[in-house]
Design a protein around this motif. Structure first.
Motif, mmCIF file in Angstrom:
data_model
loop_
_atom_site.group_PDB
_atom_site.id
_atom_site.type_symbol
_atom_site.label_atom_id
_atom_site.label_comp_id
_atom_site.label_asym_id
_atom_site.label_seq_id
_atom_site.Cartn_x
_atom_site.Cartn_y
_atom_site.Cartn_z
ATOM 1 N N ILE A 58 -41.493 105.108 59.995
ATOM 2 C CA ILE A 58 -41.827 106.029 58.915
ATOM 3 C C ILE A 58 -41.175 105.570 57.618
ATOM 4 O O ILE A 58 -41.792 105.596 56.557
ATOM 5 N N PRO A 84 -47.040 94.534 58.374
ATOM 6 C CA PRO A 84 -47.104 93.314 57.563
ATOM 7 C C PRO A 84 -46.542 92.063 58.225
ATOM 8 O O PRO A 84 -46.765 90.966 57.729
ATOM 9 N N MET A 134 -33.359 101.602 50.285
ATOM 10 C CA MET A 134 -31.994 102.072 50.490
ATOM 11 C C MET A 134 -31.197 101.864 49.227
ATOM 12 O O MET A 134 -31.255 100.813 48.627
ATOM 13 N N LYS A 140 -40.347 102.567 56.706
ATOM 14 C CA LYS A 140 -41.008 101.385 56.174
ATOM 15 C C LYS A 140 -42.346 101.767 55.548
ATOM 16 O O LYS A 140 -42.729 101.266 54.516
ATOM 17 N N GLN A 157 -43.027 104.389 54.130
ATOM 18 C CA GLN A 157 -42.796 105.097 52.882
ATOM 19 C C GLN A 157 -43.044 104.206 51.674
ATOM 20 O O GLN A 157 -43.479 104.668 50.628
ATOM 21 N N ASN A 158 -42.757 102.905 51.835
ATOM 22 C CA ASN A 158 -42.881 101.996 50.698
ATOM 23 C C ASN A 158 -44.316 101.733 50.295
ATOM 24 O O ASN A 158 -44.563 101.208 49.222
ATOM 25 N N VAL A 159 -45.250 102.050 51.178
ATOM 26 C CA VAL A 159 -46.649 101.802 50.848
ATOM 27 C C VAL A 159 -47.467 103.051 51.130
ATOM 28 O O VAL A 159 -48.625 102.979 51.529
ATOM 29 N N LEU A 160 -46.849 104.211 50.883
ATOM 30 C CA LEU A 160 -47.479 105.480 51.246
ATOM 31 C C LEU A 160 -48.849 105.643 50.622
ATOM 32 O O LEU A 160 -49.803 106.070 51.265
ATOM 33 N N GLU A 202 -39.053 91.463 55.694
ATOM 34 C CA GLU A 202 -40.223 90.983 56.422
ATOM 35 C C GLU A 202 -40.193 89.470 56.544
ATOM 36 O O GLU A 202 -40.611 88.903 57.562
ATOM 37 N N LEU A 250 -48.542 97.427 46.676
ATOM 38 C CA LEU A 250 -48.529 98.322 45.522
ATOM 39 C C LEU A 250 -48.956 97.603 44.265
ATOM 40 O O LEU A 250 -49.540 98.209 43.374
ATOM 41 N N GLU A 274 -42.610 102.557 45.485
ATOM 42 C CA GLU A 274 -43.595 103.586 45.828
ATOM 43 C C GLU A 274 -43.392 104.822 44.962
ATOM 44 O O GLU A 274 -44.354 105.375 44.426
ATOM 45 N N LEU A 291 -42.992 113.365 53.190
ATOM 46 C CA LEU A 291 -43.886 112.281 52.781
ATOM 47 C C LEU A 291 -45.341 112.732 52.781
ATOM 48 O O LEU A 291 -46.107 112.412 51.874
ATOM 49 N N PHE A 305 -34.456 106.446 59.971
ATOM 50 C CA PHE A 305 -35.136 106.516 58.686
ATOM 51 C C PHE A 305 -34.232 105.986 57.582
ATOM 52 O O PHE A 305 -34.682 105.308 56.670
ATOM 53 N N LEU A 306 -32.942 106.276 57.692
ATOM 54 C CA LEU A 306 -32.006 105.819 56.664
ATOM 55 C C LEU A 306 -31.545 104.401 56.908
ATOM 56 O O LEU A 306 -30.771 103.854 56.133
#
Lengths: 345, 566, 302
Positions: C260, C90, B1, C262, C264-267, B413, B300, B278, A176, C244-245
């Motif tokens: 980490i 969030p 996923m 989570k 990833q979605n807003v890196l 969330e 995003l 992302e 990442l 992570f998975l």
């Protein structure tokens, strides 16, 4: 075999048969044979373990494939078709039998043969692993040799620090971070690679970041191992001292003699690591949208596609066992001390 | 996923968590060429994006997210592809559609030219466009359509057509339709005879497999497997290559019926599957893709708005907190009412979804027909009442099981936020985040008695179609927590008529009934946004389209890419 | 994942080389070597102790917000906000708390797995190495089967089958620590076993148990302990991978791997969600590795 004995044998009539017998009886080949035999129970054990675990998963695959509206009749029909109504051991033998004929079954999710599924995804993963191994080995060798030249020198210390970093980093976190820095901010590499493209350049660009994520920890291990081995050889082994005493220049000593022998250890380590390497692929590939076998495995596990998971795991296990076998073989067969030592005893 | 889809409508239902910047409502109550009469009120303006002048030619790469539209493991034969409507982008590109849903809910004739209802809405006659040929040269006639529809009705996948028709074997739902069901009147006219009146038949065509017509000729020549990989249709594009759930390459169809008008504009269309919002955003930033459909992550979307065009679609599927009335604790109406009173959607909407959507109290959204944001008698957030109800129903003595689909981070969330809110009243919650398979199992295990509460979407462009209200509230649906014959009858009456002035009041009645019985609170009507680089234009990319069920179908023949004109 | 180590490499990861002959080195250089060797041991040890303190002691002497819930009104606060020095996620959950409680879980799991591996794997390896013959053959084959299995796959499959939870994760991961320890112990035992003084003890009739406990174990333990430090690091990374998975610790319980994932979605939008747990993970594993290195050097493990 000692040269004298060989020559002697060749002169005698019927010497050929003797040679064959000698070779067949040679300890090296015997060892190879023995190791190959012991690989079989390992493979069996691995396939069995996979089968057991995957079969514990609740839910009826036929139901899942056909969906909610499927009539009980359709489900029963698919059950029979897939062989799901047979008892556990029957299914296992059936699958194993197919395996021995090279047929891995039909995937539940897309009704395609597992062989063709794997064949579709394997090339990408192979390229990735090849790239990773080659680059991390080459870099590892170069850095280790340079570091071993002057133990505790500046370069040595830096290399140790960098390899310590490599040993401690988690590949997924590294991936990442690399994406963020090199793809998003600098734009040097693509972020998604749905195919490797038609020319080597696009393939290399696509594979570099994933290879770096997996390869950096590998590079760290190889560097450390090789460097420590070389340093030890340089300071301990008699033949090095002899070479130095004979006036061989230090550089030549380092590269030709010490490195050559340490490489052997390194290659053994590479072979042994093959299994873990493949495991790492399963996490890294989805991050980069690479259509490889690791990504497919994760997918298959998520949808409970039993034949596909088994097929992929068997391939993984095969490679690992092959790696272990290769390492063992090299260790026993190529090591000159053992080879000649055994023949003499 | 990564998540696989088996259930077409399930998947569309479960696409949760969309965020858009400011949703402006532009609903449409469509009336077709047929017998519909008055148009009920149309909502306010839509927010189009200024598009550059049209340009012919060029290539476009479209990114699709894994876990939903980015997966097509079984290929693209509509009758066998269990992922169904999630793959609408590919279907629309290669097959075209009989009828299309356009801007403002306008019905567009593509491969069909009109329809008529008759026989008390039990018979629908559809006119096909004359002279249309598939890319293999064979003509698209009523016989071919009949062959397609027969396959669709016999399909055992969950994508199957849901028409209620007479079957040759009434006991088997996938048996062949009776001979009288589909009638070929002449080569360009085909008729369907239904067993029950259905005034929403045409609206129900959108995003369902009867709308996509495959070439019988090629199917017979290639065989089922090969056809699924490289299908042949009469749409604006033809298939060049297909790597399942990974990449599809298409090129312009020179024999498309609108080719004389210069459509499609694009020469090449490529679809790539990416791991999520992302990954798509990063790919677009580095120029590896020009369009991404269905972005839902709020952060995003804000980022994307700075670099790209972000188009907010018109929402048609509100989030609903389904309560299972078949088991404890929610078989007790007081417990259900407690949920209504305990839940405050305002801070969730504000903090997780950045206030992007209008709060609704029913299953209709501003993009669909019969939109009605408020429902009389709807119990909103009321802390004092909640405390009493929790005590009275004993809800604080049990632990609630709350689930949602795992492919959406915002859905997860949301469940966390709800658990936090409820804990203020002493109610404990266990959270579950399911992949699609596990979600189906959770709903259907133990004859539907395993689950207690689920956050899903309910509602569609036409509540009678797709993942409409029936999917979540009809007693025969396995995904419903409600088994109430009175509600069933209201809904089926509403579907029977083809007049909106009859249907909309019935749907309002249904929403009131749901509120009165506390069957499940609704949050807000969301719709995912489509993101495109500047210079791309088309319906669904620069002009908003109503979502049939959750996601709108982009009309690829009208899409063009003019990078210099932006 | 860092490489799985075969028996021989434990020794080869020694950090520094052997020091040059004393006569060629000045007194000051010698003193500096002593100091640096001490630093190399105590700095990572201190870091580890600090991390352990932070995770297991700090939350009980100074109240921090809970790691699994928060107020939605505090959603997505940036770092250095009042009351939340690392910010919130969030859902309003404090990030520092997530690190602390996630760290607790990671420590627990990795320690449990390593302990299990040391005890069970160590016993297996000792038996195989010391008694040899048949026991060795059988045990080695079993170990081979487990090692041949791609670790991640089995852990994922187990997580799928049994509901993912901390206990199940520990069982699944132990399947891998046991063979690894078995191999290392066996190798070390083999080295010791053939030493003359062991042979002498056996010839004089000392019981096997006594030999094992008095002679073999003390020589084998340093290698095992240093390997276990490395092992803890590997397990933490592997466990993080499972989280992570999404098949490990479930929400709302915090874990580093899940943080980490989570993030990833807003890196691109908010990189701190990935960077913060990644850095903490890095520090933890690096301290373990450094400590292991220093101890290996100290104890002269080969």
């Amino acid at each position: 075999m000692a040269l004298a004995q060989q020559v002697q044998l060749q002169r005698e009539p019927g010497a050929r048969n003797d040679i064959v017998r000698r070779v067949a009886g040679s300890p090296a080949l015997q060892l190879v044979g023995r190791r190959l035999l012991t690989a079989i129970p390992v493979l069996l054990g691995v396939t069995f373990l996979t089968f057991v675990v995957m079969n514990l998963i609740p839910g009826n695959p036929a139901q899942l494939i056909l969906g909610i509206n499927a009539s009980p009749g359709a489900i029963a029909k698919l059950d029979a078709q897939l062989g799901l109504n047979h008892p556990f051991w029957d299914r296992y033998w059936l699958w194993l039998d197919g395996l021995l004929h090279g047929n891995l079954g039909i995937a539940y999710s897309n009704q395609q043969s597992v062989n063709s599924d794997i064949a579709q995804f394997l090339p990408t993963t192979c390229w990735l692993l090849l790239y990773t191994l080659v680059v991390s080995l080459l870099l590892g060798i170069v850095v280790a040799v340079l570091a071993a030249r002057r133990p505790n020198g500046i370069f040595d210390r830096i290399s140790l620090a960098v390899s310590m970093l490599g040993l401690s980093v988690a590949p997924y976190a590294l991936a990442l971070v690399l994406i963020y820095v090199f793809s998003v901010r600098l734009g040097w590499f693509p972020t998604i690679s749905n195919s490797l493209g038609d020319n080597p350049l696009t393939a290399i660009r696509a594979l570099t970041l994933p290879a770096a994520s997996i390869g950096f920890p590998l590079f760290a291990v190889y560097t450390r191992l090789l460097r420590a081995d070389i340093v030890e050889q340089m300071q301990r082994e008699d033949y090095i001292v002899t070479a130095k005493a004979k006036g061989v220049p230090p550089w030549r000593v380092l590269v030709v003699h010490a490195t050559k022998n340490s490489l052997f250890t390194l290659i053994t380590l590479v072979a042994l690591n093959l299994g873990t390497l493949i495991g790492a692929v399963a996490i890294i590939e989805p991050i980069f949208s690479l259509p490889g076998i690791g990504a497919e495995l994760i997918n298959a596990i998520n949808i409970n596609d039993l034949p596909l998971v088994e097929g992929i795991v068997v391939v993984f296990a095969l490679v690992t066992v092959a790696g272990n076998l290769l390492a063992d073989l090299m260790y026993t067969v190529l090591d000159p001390r053992i080879r000649y030592g055994r023949a003499a005893s | 996923m990564p998540v696989r889809f088996r259930l077409m409508s399930m998947r569309t239902a479960c696409l949760a968590g969309a965020a858009a910047l400011v949703l402006t409502a532009a609903a449409a109550c469509s009336s077709g060429g047929g017998s519909a009469s008055s148009k009920p009120s149309v909502q306010t303006s839509n927010s189009s994006i200024k598009a550059p002048p049209a340009k012919a030619g060029g290539s476009l790469t479209v990114l699709e997210g894994k876990g939903y539209n980015g997966d097509w493991p079984l290929g693209l034969d509509p009758a066998t592809n269990t992922t169904g409507a999630a793959d609408q982008d590919y279907y629309n590109a290669v097959y075209g559609q009989l009828f299309e849903l356009g801007d403002n809910g306008k019905l567009i004739d593509d491969l069909a030219t009109g329809y008529q209802y008759s026989n008390g809405n039990r018979t629908v006659t559809i006119d096909l466009r004359p002279g249309v040929k598939f890319t293999d040269g064979s003509p698209l006639t009523a016989d071919v359509v009949k062959w397609n529809w027969t396959r669709d009705l016999e399909s055992s996948c969950t994508c199957a057509a849901e028409w209620t028709v007479a079957r040759t074997n009434p006991k088997v739902t996938t048996s062949a339709p009776a001979a009288s069901v589909i009638k070929v009147v002449n080569p360009t006219t085909i008729q369907v005879n239904l067993a029950v009146p259905d005034g929403a038949f045409i609206n129900q065509m959108f995003d369902t497999i009867p709308n996509w017509i495959a070439s019988e000729n090629s199917f017979n020549k290639m065989g089922e497997k090969a056809f699924a990989q490289l299908p042949v249709g009469a749409g604006p594009f033809t298939m060049i290559s297909d790597s399942y759930s990974n990449q599809i390459v298409m090129k312009k169809n020179p024999t498309y019926w609108q080719a004389p008008q210069g459509l499609p504009y694009l020469d090449n269309l490529t679809f790539k599957s990416v791991s999520g919002d992302e990954a798509a955003y990063e790919a677009m930033l580095s120029g590896e893709g020009q369009v991404y459909t269905d972005m839902s992550t709020p952060q995003l979307l804000t980022e994307s708005a700075q670099h790209f065009d972000v188009l907010n679609q018109l929402g048609t599927s509100p989030y609903d907190l389904q309560l299972n009335t078949a088991v404890a604790p929610f078989n007790n109406p007081k417990a259900r009412e407690a949920i209504y009173a305990m839940t405050n959607f305002a801070p969730i909407l504000q903090n997780i979804f950045k206030n992007a959507y209008p709060v609704v109290q029913g299953f209709t959204g501003p993009g669909g027909i019969c939109y009605s944001p408020t429902v009389p008698g709807y119990q909103g957030y009321n802390a004092t009442l909640a405390k009493q109800l929790v005590q009275a129903s004993g809800l604080d003595k049990v632990t609630i099981d709350l689930g949602t689909i795992s492919s959406s981070p915002v859905a997860s969330e949301t469940t966390q936020a709800l658990a936090q809110e409820w804990s203020a009243f002493g109610v404990k919650t266990t959270l579950h985040s399911y992949g699609l398979d596990a979600l189906i199992q959770a709903f259907t295990a133990n004859a539907g008695k395993s689950w207690q509460a689920m956050i899903q979407t309910a509602g569609a462009y036409d509540p009678a179609g797709g993942v409409g209200v029936g999917f979540r509230f009809n007693s025969t649906s396995p995904f419903s927590g409600v088994h109430d014959p009175k509600l069933d009858s209201i809904l089926s009456q509403a579907a029977a008529s083809s007049s909106l002035s009859v249907r909309c009041p019935l749907y309002n009645q249904a929403a009131e009934y749901i509120a009165k019985n506390y069957y499940g609170p609704f949050y807000f009507s969301f719709a995912p946004a489509n993101v495109s680089v500047k210079g791309v234009a088309g319906p669904g990319l620069t002009t908003p389209l109503p979502a049939v069920s959750v996601t709108p179908a982009i009309l690829w023949e009208d899409v063009y890419y003019n990078p210099s004109g932006s | 994942m860092a490489a799985q180590l075969p028996d021989m490499t434990a020794a080869t990861l020694t950090a520094g080389g052997q020091p040059p002959l004393p006569s060629l080195v000045s007194a000051r250089a010698l003193r500096w070597q002593k100091v640096s060797r001490a630093l190399r041991l105590w700095v990572p040890a201190a870091l580890l102790i600090a991390l352990l303190f932070l995770c297991f002691v700090w939350p009980y002497i100074y109240s921090i917000p809970p790691g699994d819930s928060g107020s939605i009104l505090d959603a997505a606060l940036p770092p250095f906000s009042p009351g939340h020095w690392l910010g919130t996620d969030p859902n309003g959950v404090d990030i520092f708390s997530m690190l602390v409680y996630g760290g607790q879980v990671s420590f627990e799991i990795s320690l449990a797995v390593t302990a299990f591996g040391m005890i069970v794997g160590g016993t297996i390896g000792l038996t195989a190495g010391y008694f040899g013959g048949w026991a060795d053959s059988i045990l080695s084959r079993v170990v081979d089967v487990l090692i041949a299995f791609p670790a991640l796959v089995l852990v994922l499959a187990v997580a799928e089958v049994l509901q993912p939870s901390e206990t199940h994760l520990i069982w699944a991961l132990s399947v891998f620590s046991v063979p690894a320890f078995a191999r290392v112990t066996r190798g070390a035992t083999l080295t010791v076993r053939n030493l003359p003084f062991i042979t002498a003890s056996r010839l004089t009739g000392t019981s096997n148990w006594k030999i094992i406990f008095k002679h073999v174990l003390p020589n084998v333990i340093p290698g095992i302990v240093t390997f276990s430090l490395l092992g803890i690091g590997i397990i933490v990374i592997l466990e993080g991978a499972v989280d992570f998975l999404g098949l490990g610790i479930q929400i709302p319980q915090p874990s580093w791997g899940a943080m980490i994932a989570k993030g990833q979605n807003v890196l691109t939008a908010e990189p701190q969600y990935v960077l913060i747990p990644s850095i903490v993970l890095l520090i933890f594993v690096m301290s373990l590795n450094l400590l292991g290195d220093a101890l290996r050097e100290r104890w002269g493990v080969r």
